[in-house]
Design a protein around this motif. Structure first.
Motif, PDB file in Angstrom:
ATOM      1  N   ASN A  21     -46.200   7.849  -2.232  1.00  0.00           N
ATOM      2  CA  ASN A  21     -47.089   7.648  -1.087  1.00  0.00           C
ATOM      3  C   ASN A  21     -47.859   8.913  -0.741  1.00  0.00           C
ATOM      4  N   TRP A  24     -50.621   9.142  -3.249  1.00  0.00           N
ATOM      5  CA  TRP A  24     -51.603   8.123  -2.860  1.00  0.00           C
ATOM      6  C   TRP A  24     -52.486   8.642  -1.719  1.00  0.00           C
ATOM      7  N   TYR A  28     -56.458   9.402  -1.628  1.00  0.00           N
ATOM      8  CA  TYR A  28     -57.312   8.779  -0.598  1.00  0.00           C
ATOM      9  C   TYR A  28     -58.233   9.812   0.043  1.00  0.00           C
ATOM     10  N   PRO A  39     -52.557   4.783   2.594  1.00  0.00           N
ATOM     11  CA  PRO A  39     -51.297   4.025   2.576  1.00  0.00           C
ATOM     12  C   PRO A  39     -50.994   3.364   3.912  1.00  0.00           C
ATOM     13  N   TYR A 221     -54.512  -4.277  -2.122  1.00  0.00           N
ATOM     14  CA  TYR A 221     -53.425  -3.319  -2.365  1.00  0.00           C
ATOM     15  C   TYR A 221     -52.122  -3.799  -1.746  1.00  0.00           C
TER      16      TYR A 221
END
Length: 252
Positions: A21, A24, A28, A39, A221
């Protein structure tokens, strides 16, 4: 000592999940585009999904995987045990397996759909095709690897063919089957995703692609996360079966 191992495994999983995460979130920030939401936004979208609809999609995907796996187990075990126990059948069927196993099963998707249509049959059949060849080969090799003196010990105490099969051959086959299913499950779910794009309005593959077509990337997602969770739960079920039925392996 065993308790520490049991506790450390979930902790490692949580650590990996947090790390993924974090990566991620960094991506982003780096990409800064709607195609990759944060997330937090995806998790919020996940919890706002309609429960009944999501349960229906997951239920359809799970039922297709379950039936495909059961069919692959039945066919794969029968053929694998037959080849492992009989030199004649192994000689007859080995060239067939040798020639058909390397065929990319996903390439057969259009052929399967032509013959079996766009309904449930083609989706289940594709899952079965992914698993069955690996089960056949694993069971055959597992049965052939059982030492002959293992059967001789049972013969010396008066065991018949049924007892030998139940206490030696079947456990030997099951041990390799579970490992094979664990390895093949990810591929089977990937193929299921492709099959659920066509000819259906239910399934996680349809759910994800529908969100993509609507450019609802948060929901897309969220669907990917749910599909991944389905795979993770199936993986845990395989581990649970191994723990329940293969306790003898831990003592070896």
């Amino acid at each position: 000592m065993v308790t520490k191992k049991r506790l450390s495994h979930p902790i490692r999983l949580i650590g990996v999940l947090l790390g993924m995460n974090l990566i991620w979130y960094l991506l982003y920030l780096l990409i800064d585009h709607t195609i990759l939401p944060s997330p937090l936004d995806v998790y919020v979208s996940l919890f706002h999904l309609e429960g009944q609809e999501v349960a229906t999609h997951i239920g359809y995907s799970l039922s297709r995987v379950f039936v495909g796996v059961i069919l692959a187990l039945i066919i794969g075990m029968l053929i694998g045990i037959l080849m492992g126990c009989s030199a004649l059948w192994n000689k007859l069927l080995d060239p067939v397996i040798y020639l058909t196993y390397p065929i990319p099963k996903i390439a057969l998707l259009p052929v399967v759909m032509l013959f079996f249509g766009l309904g449930e049959s083609s989706k289940i059949l594709m899952v079965m095709l992914i698993l069955v060849f690996q089960i056949i080969i694993s069971v055959r090799d597992g049965v052939k690897a059982i030492p002959q003196n293992t059967y001789d010990v049972l013969s010396s105490i008066g065991a018949g063919k049924v007892q030998k099969f139940w206490h030696v051959t079947l456990p030997g086959a099951l041990s390799v089957i579970l490992s094979t299913i664990r390895i093949s499950l990810g591929t089977a779910l990937s193929v299921l995703f492709f099959t659920e794009i066509y000819g259906t309005e239910y399934g996680m593959g349809y759910f994800i692609m529908d969100a993509w077509l609507r450019m609802d990337y948060k929901e897309m997602y969220a669907g990917i996360l749910l599909f991944s969770l389905v795979g993770f739960v199936l993986f845990l079920l395989v581990d649970l079966c191994e723990h329940k039925f293969m306790k003898w392996r831990k003592s070896v």
